[in-house]
Write a protein that holds these residues in place. Structure first.
Motif, mmCIF file in Angstrom:
data_model
loop_
_atom_site.group_PDB
_atom_site.id
_atom_site.type_symbol
_atom_site.label_atom_id
_atom_site.label_comp_id
_atom_site.label_asym_id
_atom_site.label_seq_id
_atom_site.Cartn_x
_atom_site.Cartn_y
_atom_site.Cartn_z
ATOM 1 N N GLU A 172 2.854 0.587 -5.858
ATOM 2 C CA GLU A 172 4.186 0.922 -5.382
ATOM 3 C C GLU A 172 5.209 0.418 -6.396
ATOM 4 N N VAL A 173 6.149 1.266 -6.771
ATOM 5 C CA VAL A 173 7.159 0.900 -7.777
ATOM 6 C C VAL A 173 8.537 1.337 -7.299
ATOM 7 N N ALA A 174 9.565 0.796 -7.956
ATOM 8 C CA ALA A 174 10.944 1.147 -7.607
ATOM 9 C C ALA A 174 11.455 2.321 -8.443
ATOM 10 N N MET A 175 11.047 2.379 -9.745
ATOM 11 C CA MET A 175 11.539 3.428 -10.631
ATOM 12 C C MET A 175 10.605 3.594 -11.814
ATOM 13 N N GLN A 202 8.177 13.769 -3.418
ATOM 14 C CA GLN A 202 9.126 12.838 -2.814
ATOM 15 C C GLN A 202 8.523 11.453 -2.592
ATOM 16 N N ALA A 203 7.202 11.377 -2.453
ATOM 17 C CA ALA A 203 6.564 10.104 -2.127
ATOM 18 C C ALA A 203 5.672 9.556 -3.235
ATOM 19 N N GLY A 228 14.101 3.033 -1.772
ATOM 20 C CA GLY A 228 12.834 2.341 -1.566
ATOM 21 C C GLY A 228 11.830 2.612 -2.663
ATOM 22 N N LYS A 229 10.618 2.162 -2.439
ATOM 23 C CA LYS A 229 9.548 2.321 -3.416
ATOM 24 C C LYS A 229 8.760 3.600 -3.156
ATOM 25 N N PHE A 230 7.991 3.982 -4.163
ATOM 26 C CA PHE A 230 7.098 5.137 -4.056
ATOM 27 C C PHE A 230 5.811 4.800 -4.797
#
Length: 126
Positions: free
Chosen positions: A20-23, A75-76, A3-5
């Motif tokens: 919010e991004v994926a990577m 982690q988030a 998921g996104k963070f």
């Protein structure tokens, strides 16, 4: 991809990005590293180089040149505190080449640091 963070890119002047991004790929002092949702906690200094941000797993990434700084990963969330950050899509190559030429004739230590960063930025553009 997981998921996104939440990702934030901050310079001394302003918050450049907060979304919010994926990577994210970061130029760490010990080498480049990628951050995904759920990443182990990490605090790293970063060297001059390119941060690549993927909002989605299959999008065209956003690229920022950073002149150094720190990355704080949980982690988030991932926060990059950059000494300076430049959106590579907005760089005027002609002006950058002129800056490199002007700095090349300087002999003081401060100009040498600026020259190294300008050359790294030029290398990142290609």
């Amino acid at each position: 991809m997981p998921g996104k963070f939440h990702f934030e890119l901050v310079s001394p002047e302003r918050k450049i990005m907060s979304e919010e991004v994926a990577m994210v790929t970061i130029p760490g002092e010990e080498g480049d590293f990628g951050v995904l949702a759920g990443h182990s906690p990490l605090l790293s200094s970063i060297r001059p180089g390119v941060i690549t941000i993927n909002r989605e797993s299959n999008d065209n990434p956003k690229r920022y040149f950073v002149a150094g700084g720190f990355a704080d990963v949980t982690q988030a969330q991932c926060t990059v505190l950059a000494e300076d950050a430049t959106d590579l899509s907005l760089v005027d190559v002609t002006s950058l080449d002129a800056e490199i030429a002007a700095l090349s004739s300087q002999t003081d230590e401060r100009s040498a640091v600026k020259l190294a960063i300008a050359r790294a930025k030029r290398s990142a553009i290609g």
